[in-house]
Design a protein around this motif. Structure first.
Motif, PDB file in Angstrom:
ATOM      1  N   ARG A 199       0.844  -1.207   0.000  1.00  0.00           N
ATOM      2  CA  ARG A 199       0.000   0.000   0.000  1.00  0.00           C
ATOM      3  C   ARG A 199       0.878   1.256   0.000  1.00  0.00           C
ATOM      4  NH1 ARG A 199      -3.813   2.128   4.611  1.00  0.00           N
ATOM      5  NH2 ARG A 199      -4.251   4.115   3.581  1.00  0.00           N
ATOM      6  N   LEU A 200       1.971   1.194   0.765  1.00  0.00           N
ATOM      7  CA  LEU A 200       2.919   2.316   0.797  1.00  0.00           C
ATOM      8  C   LEU A 200       3.431   2.652  -0.611  1.00  0.00           C
ATOM      9  CD1 LEU A 200       4.895   4.169   2.491  1.00  0.00           C
ATOM     10  CD2 LEU A 200       6.413   2.219   2.591  1.00  0.00           C
ATOM     11  N   TYR A 201       3.827   1.614  -1.347  1.00  0.00           N
ATOM     12  CA  TYR A 201       4.343   1.829  -2.705  1.00  0.00           C
ATOM     13  C   TYR A 201       3.251   2.382  -3.622  1.00  0.00           C
ATOM     14  CZ  TYR A 201       9.013  -0.198  -2.275  1.00  0.00           C
ATOM     15  OH  TYR A 201      10.324  -0.413  -1.942  1.00  0.00           O
ATOM     16  N   ALA A 202       2.024   1.898  -3.419  1.00  0.00           N
ATOM     17  CA  ALA A 202       0.921   2.361  -4.273  1.00  0.00           C
ATOM     18  C   ALA A 202       0.665   3.850  -4.034  1.00  0.00           C
ATOM     19  CB  ALA A 202      -0.331   1.536  -3.996  1.00  0.00           C
ATOM     20  N   VAL A 203       0.654   4.257  -2.753  1.00  0.00           N
ATOM     21  CA  VAL A 203       0.393   5.660  -2.428  1.00  0.00           C
ATOM     22  C   VAL A 203       1.535   6.555  -2.916  1.00  0.00           C
ATOM     23  CG1 VAL A 203       0.242   7.286  -0.491  1.00  0.00           C
ATOM     24  CG2 VAL A 203      -1.202   5.247  -0.529  1.00  0.00           C
ATOM     25  N   LYS A 204       2.764   6.081  -2.754  1.00  0.00           N
ATOM     26  CA  LYS A 204       3.944   6.823  -3.234  1.00  0.00           C
ATOM     27  C   LYS A 204       4.008   6.872  -4.764  1.00  0.00           C
ATOM     28  CE  LYS A 204       7.915   8.022  -2.217  1.00  0.00           C
ATOM     29  NZ  LYS A 204       8.524   9.313  -1.882  1.00  0.00           N
ATOM     30  N   ARG A 205       3.321   5.909  -5.402  1.00  0.00           N
ATOM     31  CA  ARG A 205       3.458   5.676  -6.858  1.00  0.00           C
ATOM     32  C   ARG A 205       4.910   5.382  -7.200  1.00  0.00           C
ATOM     33  NH1 ARG A 205      -0.107  10.879  -8.034  1.00  0.00           N
ATOM     34  NH2 ARG A 205      -2.049  10.134  -7.154  1.00  0.00           N
ATOM     35  N   ARG A 206       5.500   4.538  -6.356  1.00  0.00           N
ATOM     36  CA  ARG A 206       6.911   4.210  -6.502  1.00  0.00           C
ATOM     37  C   ARG A 206       7.055   2.858  -7.177  1.00  0.00           C
ATOM     38  NH1 ARG A 206      10.888   5.195  -1.522  1.00  0.00           N
ATOM     39  NH2 ARG A 206      12.771   5.232  -2.725  1.00  0.00           N
ATOM     40  N   PRO A 207       7.990   2.725  -8.143  1.00  0.00           N
ATOM     41  CA  PRO A 207       8.189   1.423  -8.794  1.00  0.00           C
ATOM     42  C   PRO A 207       8.594   0.361  -7.764  1.00  0.00           C
ATOM     43  CG  PRO A 207       9.450   3.163  -9.900  1.00  0.00           C
ATOM     44  CD  PRO A 207       8.887   3.767  -8.659  1.00  0.00           C
ATOM     45  N   ALA A 208       8.084  -0.870  -7.930  1.00  0.00           N
ATOM     46  CA  ALA A 208       8.281  -1.927  -6.930  1.00  0.00           C
ATOM     47  C   ALA A 208       9.739  -2.350  -6.776  1.00  0.00           C
ATOM     48  CB  ALA A 208       7.432  -3.136  -7.289  1.00  0.00           C
ATOM     49  N   ASP A 209      10.581  -2.071  -7.785  1.00  0.00           N
ATOM     50  CA  ASP A 209      11.973  -2.516  -7.678  1.00  0.00           C
ATOM     51  C   ASP A 209      12.869  -1.472  -6.990  1.00  0.00           C
ATOM     52  OD1 ASP A 209      12.015  -0.646  -9.680  1.00  0.00           O
ATOM     53  OD2 ASP A 209      13.018  -1.916 -11.161  1.00  0.00           O
ATOM     54  N   HIS A 210      12.273  -0.398  -6.467  1.00  0.00           N
ATOM     55  CA  HIS A 210      13.064   0.587  -5.720  1.00  0.00           C
ATOM     56  C   HIS A 210      13.013   0.266  -4.232  1.00  0.00           C
ATOM     57  CE1 HIS A 210      14.313   3.824  -8.505  1.00  0.00           C
ATOM     58  NE2 HIS A 210      13.437   3.226  -9.276  1.00  0.00           N
ATOM     59  N   PRO A 211      14.182   0.063  -3.616  1.00  0.00           N
ATOM     60  CA  PRO A 211      14.182  -0.283  -2.192  1.00  0.00           C
ATOM     61  C   PRO A 211      13.770   0.904  -1.323  1.00  0.00           C
ATOM     62  CG  PRO A 211      16.423   0.096  -2.965  1.00  0.00           C
ATOM     63  CD  PRO A 211      15.531   0.171  -4.168  1.00  0.00           C
ATOM     64  N   VAL A 212      13.318   0.614  -0.117  1.00  0.00           N
ATOM     65  CA  VAL A 212      12.879   1.660   0.797  1.00  0.00           C
ATOM     66  C   VAL A 212      13.722   1.573   2.079  1.00  0.00           C
ATOM     67  CG1 VAL A 212      11.066   0.276   1.905  1.00  0.00           C
ATOM     68  CG2 VAL A 212      10.743   2.722   1.588  1.00  0.00           C
ATOM     69  N   ILE A 213      13.917   2.708   2.739  1.00  0.00           N
ATOM     70  CA  ILE A 213      14.721   2.723   3.967  1.00  0.00           C
ATOM     71  C   ILE A 213      13.883   2.229   5.144  1.00  0.00           C
ATOM     72  CG2 ILE A 213      15.936   4.213   5.608  1.00  0.00           C
ATOM     73  CD1 ILE A 213      16.721   6.008   3.241  1.00  0.00           C
ATOM     74  N   VAL A 214      14.491   1.399   6.019  1.00  0.00           N
ATOM     75  CA  VAL A 214      13.782   0.864   7.177  1.00  0.00           C
ATOM     76  C   VAL A 214      14.284   1.576   8.440  1.00  0.00           C
ATOM     77  CG1 VAL A 214      13.063  -1.236   8.363  1.00  0.00           C
ATOM     78  CG2 VAL A 214      13.670  -1.336   5.938  1.00  0.00           C
ATOM     79  N   HIS A 215      13.320   2.035   9.264  1.00  0.00           N
ATOM     80  CA  HIS A 215      13.633   2.871  10.428  1.00  0.00           C
ATOM     81  C   HIS A 215      13.461   2.108  11.736  1.00  0.00           C
ATOM     82  CE1 HIS A 215      12.955   5.617   7.130  1.00  0.00           C
ATOM     83  NE2 HIS A 215      13.360   6.652   7.838  1.00  0.00           N
ATOM     84  N   PHE A 216      14.341   2.401  12.686  1.00  0.00           N
ATOM     85  CA  PHE A 216      14.350   1.719  13.982  1.00  0.00           C
ATOM     86  C   PHE A 216      14.590   2.735  15.100  1.00  0.00           C
ATOM     87  CE2 PHE A 216      15.849  -1.057  10.680  1.00  0.00           C
ATOM     88  CZ  PHE A 216      15.235  -2.272  10.923  1.00  0.00           C
ATOM     89  N   ALA A 217      14.225   2.310  16.341  1.00  0.00           N
ATOM     90  CA  ALA A 217      14.455   3.179  17.501  1.00  0.00           C
ATOM     91  C   ALA A 217      15.913   3.160  17.942  1.00  0.00           C
ATOM     92  CB  ALA A 217      13.544   2.758  18.652  1.00  0.00           C
ATOM     93  N   SER A 218      16.621   2.053  17.669  1.00  0.00           N
ATOM     94  CA  SER A 218      18.005   1.938  18.152  1.00  0.00           C
ATOM     95  C   SER A 218      18.868   1.162  17.165  1.00  0.00           C
ATOM     96  CB  SER A 218      18.021   1.195  19.492  1.00  0.00           C
ATOM     97  OG  SER A 218      17.648  -0.156  19.270  1.00  0.00           O
ATOM     98  N   ALA A 219      20.194   1.317  17.316  1.00  0.00           N
ATOM     99  CA  ALA A 219      21.136   0.590  16.463  1.00  0.00           C
ATOM    100  C   ALA A 219      21.006  -0.917  16.667  1.00  0.00           C
ATOM    101  CB  ALA A 219      22.566   1.052  16.754  1.00  0.00           C
ATOM    102  N   GLU A 220      20.785  -1.345  17.913  1.00  0.00           N
ATOM    103  CA  GLU A 220      20.675  -2.796  18.169  1.00  0.00           C
ATOM    104  C   GLU A 220      19.550  -3.399  17.344  1.00  0.00           C
ATOM    105  OE1 GLU A 220      20.453  -0.956  21.934  1.00  0.00           O
ATOM    106  OE2 GLU A 220      21.914  -0.331  20.436  1.00  0.00           O
ATOM    107  N   SER A 221      18.382  -2.761  17.358  1.00  0.00           N
ATOM    108  CA  SER A 221      17.264  -3.329  16.592  1.00  0.00           C
ATOM    109  C   SER A 221      17.520  -3.201  15.089  1.00  0.00           C
ATOM    110  CB  SER A 221      15.927  -2.715  17.004  1.00  0.00           C
ATOM    111  OG  SER A 221      16.016  -1.319  17.061  1.00  0.00           O
ATOM    112  N   ALA A 222      18.171  -2.121  14.665  1.00  0.00           N
ATOM    113  CA  ALA A 222      18.481  -1.967  13.236  1.00  0.00           C
ATOM    114  C   ALA A 222      19.396  -3.102  12.764  1.00  0.00           C
ATOM    115  CB  ALA A 222      19.137  -0.609  12.979  1.00  0.00           C
ATOM    116  N   PHE A 223      20.414  -3.406  13.552  1.00  0.00           N
ATOM    117  CA  PHE A 223      21.406  -4.399  13.118  1.00  0.00           C
ATOM    118  C   PHE A 223      20.837  -5.816  13.057  1.00  0.00           C
ATOM    119  CE2 PHE A 223      25.160  -1.450  14.376  1.00  0.00           C
ATOM    120  CZ  PHE A 223      25.163  -0.908  13.100  1.00  0.00           C
ATOM    121  N   ASP A 224      19.684  -6.062  13.712  1.00  0.00           N
ATOM    122  CA  ASP A 224      19.029  -7.374  13.550  1.00  0.00           C
ATOM    123  C   ASP A 224      18.639  -7.622  12.094  1.00  0.00           C
ATOM    124  OD1 ASP A 224      19.152  -8.029  16.192  1.00  0.00           O
ATOM    125  OD2 ASP A 224      17.095  -7.412  16.661  1.00  0.00           O
ATOM    126  N   TRP A 225      18.469  -6.532  11.358  1.00  0.00           N
ATOM    127  CA  TRP A 225      18.051  -6.670   9.959  1.00  0.00           C
ATOM    128  C   TRP A 225      19.244  -6.840   9.017  1.00  0.00           C
ATOM    129  CZ3 TRP A 225      12.973  -5.376   7.497  1.00  0.00           C
ATOM    130  CH2 TRP A 225      11.927  -5.565   8.411  1.00  0.00           C
TER     131      TRP A 225
END
Ligand code: TXA
Ligand code: MG
Length: 309
Positions: A40-66
């Motif tokens: 739904r996010l991509y549809a609202v943005k009208r963004r092509p599906a092959d463009h990656p999106v940035i993922v946001h976290f509260a802390s570095a520890e949780s970010a690095f799990d990804w």
């Protein structure tokens, strides 16, 4: 914790879209683990599906799990600049699915510092996929009002957080291929990154929308003009022009915005200025080129893309 933030976290859990303030620009957030929410996010943005999106976290520890691998350089940059306007591209772990990475083996991770973003990410507890809260290719929003004007009813809730302090998108450093590659210049400068790790310029074929030629663009055609040629352009007087410049207004021009001479002040003001110039209803926007100095790299990058035909 405000009740608005609690409501926002509930909306994210239910697969909805929440626009929220960050220190760079406003983001359009969705649960990064939900394929339906991200679709739904991509549809609202009208963004092509092959463009990656940035993922946001509260802390570095949780970010690095990804991330599958965390190079020493990533730890050092995170320690120094997170929370803050820096995105790190790392090899992805199994948590980062194709629908957020555009099918690439890497993922973009960011820990924003804005207090409302921090509250939302903590209350939600998970990862939030968030591109800038504008339609694809257009000028990023730096106020909640910009988001409402751009996305209207397509977004379930817009969290208020004042004017974005930085004003342009985060610096992106790609650490997924061994060295550090600067993919997008931002408020954290190349020199600040290089103080910790050696940096090379983008040479990868990675798809990232900041890398598209025309981007961050107003609807009115815009041209970048060197300072020495600005007067000559205005003197031609053929078309109605709106001007973005460092100097005082010229009486021959109907719409003139004067910009700060420091790159931080300029960046903070830039996107709101492009919106104002756009709504002036002129045939063309003339932008006085900023200095060539390295501290202007991020502003120059955005202006060059905004002025591409
Ligand atoms: O400041 C920001 O980064 C804002 C706020 C909302 O956090 N977000 C933002 O997101 O600018 P977006 O989606 O408008 O731009 C993200 C850029 C895009 O050029 C995207 O393609 C690139 O990051 N990107 C994301 N993941 C990537 C990856 N795995 N490899 C290469 N580029 C990636
Ligand atoms: Mg964007």
């Amino acid at each position: 914790m405000s009740s608005e933030v609690r409501r926002a976290a509930q909306i994210l859990r239910a697969g909805g879209l929440v626009a929220f303030p960050t220190e760079t620009v406003y983001g359009l957030g969705a649960d990064a683990s939900s394929e339906k929410a991200v679709a739904r996010l991509y549809a609202v943005k009208r963004r092509p599906a092959d463009h990656p999106v940035i993922v946001h976290f509260a802390s570095a520890e949780s970010a690095f799990d990804w991330a599958a691998e965390i190079p020493e350089a990533a730890r050092e940059l995170a320690k120094k600049f997170w929370p803050g306007p820096l995105t790190l591209i790392l090899k992805r772990s199994a948590l980062a699915k194709d629908f957020v990475t555009g099918g690439q083996p890497s993922v973009g991770l960011r820990v924003p510092s804005h207090p409302v973003a921090q509250q939302l990410l903590k209350e939600f507890g998970g990862a939030v996929a968030a591109p800038s809260a504008n339609r694809f290719g257009q000028v990023s929003p730096t106020t909640a009002a910009h988001v409402r004007a751009d996305l209207g009813k397509d977004v379930d809730l817009v969290l208020e957080g004042g004017q974005s302090e930085v004003g342009i998108e985060s610096t992106i450093v790609d650490l997924s291929g061994g060295g550090a590659v600067l993919l997008r210049p931002g408020a954290i400068t190349r020199a600040q990154i290089e103080a910790l790790v050696p940096v090379s310029d983008e040479n990868s074929s990675v798809r990232h929308s900041g890398g598209l030629e025309r981007h961050y663009a107003p609807r009115t055609p815009a041209r970048l003009i060197p300072t020495h040629a600005l007067d000559r352009e205005i003197a031609k007087g053929k078309t109605s022009v709106a001007v973005l410049a460092f100097s005082r207004p010229d009486e021959r021009v109907d719409f003139w915005l004067r910009m700060p001479r420091d790159p931080q002040g300029y960046a903070q003001r830039l996107y709101a200025a492009l919106r104002e110039l756009d709504s002036a209803g002129c045939e063309c926007i003339l932008v006085e080129a900023p200095p060539e100095a390295p501290e202007w790299a991020a502003v120059r990058d955005r202006l060059v893309r905004a002025c591409k035909a």
